[in-house]
Design a protein around this motif. Structure first.
Motif, PDB file in Angstrom:
ATOM      1  N   PRO A  30       0.831  -1.211   0.000  1.00  0.00           N
ATOM      2  CA  PRO A  30       0.000   0.000   0.000  1.00  0.00           C
ATOM      3  C   PRO A  30       0.869   1.266   0.000  1.00  0.00           C
ATOM      4  N   TYR A  66      -8.974   0.530   4.227  1.00  0.00           N
ATOM      5  CA  TYR A  66      -8.256   0.476   2.950  1.00  0.00           C
ATOM      6  C   TYR A  66      -7.266  -0.689   2.913  1.00  0.00           C
ATOM      7  N   ASP A  67      -6.614  -0.968   4.046  1.00  0.00           N
ATOM      8  CA  ASP A  67      -5.677  -2.093   4.095  1.00  0.00           C
ATOM      9  C   ASP A  67      -6.386  -3.414   3.820  1.00  0.00           C
ATOM     10  N   TRP A  70      -7.210  -3.464   0.149  1.00  0.00           N
ATOM     11  CA  TRP A  70      -5.986  -3.595  -0.642  1.00  0.00           C
ATOM     12  C   TRP A  70      -5.472  -5.038  -0.599  1.00  0.00           C
ATOM     13  N   ARG A  73      -7.555  -7.427  -2.741  1.00  0.00           N
ATOM     14  CA  ARG A  73      -7.463  -7.253  -4.191  1.00  0.00           C
ATOM     15  C   ARG A  73      -6.071  -7.521  -4.752  1.00  0.00           C
ATOM     16  N   ASN A  74      -5.036  -7.472  -3.932  1.00  0.00           N
ATOM     17  CA  ASN A  74      -3.668  -7.607  -4.418  1.00  0.00           C
ATOM     18  C   ASN A  74      -2.981  -8.790  -3.758  1.00  0.00           C
TER      19      ASN A  74
END
Length: 174
Positions: A30, A66-67, A70, A73-74
């Motif tokens: 991130p 957000y973490d 993230w 998705r990654n």
């Protein structure tokens, strides 16, 4: 639990998270964590930055969500994923420690209202010349009534002419 949060050192927490974010920033990790924690390093050193402290606390708390997004998705290798999870876990006590530091400095999270222009915090600035209800530097505040004495010898205004002659080319009312 409150004693545990009070015992936390926000400066050490944010420093550890800054170092971990810096280590992961060269890889697929991130990208928002390093700027957030650099801002946190700056904020924790300022003793009068209540607005910035409140902003950092909200941003760090929101970045936990957000973490999660993230990481879902990654895909990372196991070591970077472990560091990202450690950073995310450390964000929770960091947010709690900064919230406690905010309360110690006189700030608060309550009283936020978005009705009209009221944001419910302390006034960050004031109008020059004392245009506030408290007045400043000897100026009269706008909402105070003035005790202006009327002059004793005033000259009445000159009477207006009854039938003035129109100026050539000017509009006339009928």
């Amino acid at each position: 639990m409150a004693d545990f949060i009070q015992a936390l050192d926000p400066s050490k927490l944010v420093l550890v998270e800054t170092v971990l974010s810096f280590l992961t920033s060269a890889f697929h990790a991130p990208v928002y964590n390093l700027p957030i924690f650099l801002f946190g390093l700056h904020v924790q050193e300022s003793s009068d930055a209540i607005q910035s402290l409140r902003a950092f606390t909200f941003i760090a708390g929101g970045s936990i969500i957000y973490d999660i997004i993230w990481m879902a998705r990654n895909h990372q290798n196991w070591f970077l994923r472990l560091l990202t999870i450690v950073i995310q876990i450390l964000k929770v006590p960091t947010v709690l420690a900064f919230a406690a530091a905010l309360r110690r400095r006189g700030g608060q999270f309550t009283g936020i209202s978005f009705s009209g222009n009221d944001v419910g915090g302390a006034t960050v600035w004031s109008m020059p010349g004392g245009f506030t209800s408290a007045g400043r530097e000897g100026y009269q505040a706008v909402d105070d009534t003035a005790d202006v004495p009327t002059p004793k010898h005033s000259v009445p205004p000159a009477p207006a002419p009854q039938n003035p002659q129109p100026t050539p080319g000017a509009y006339q009312s009928v």
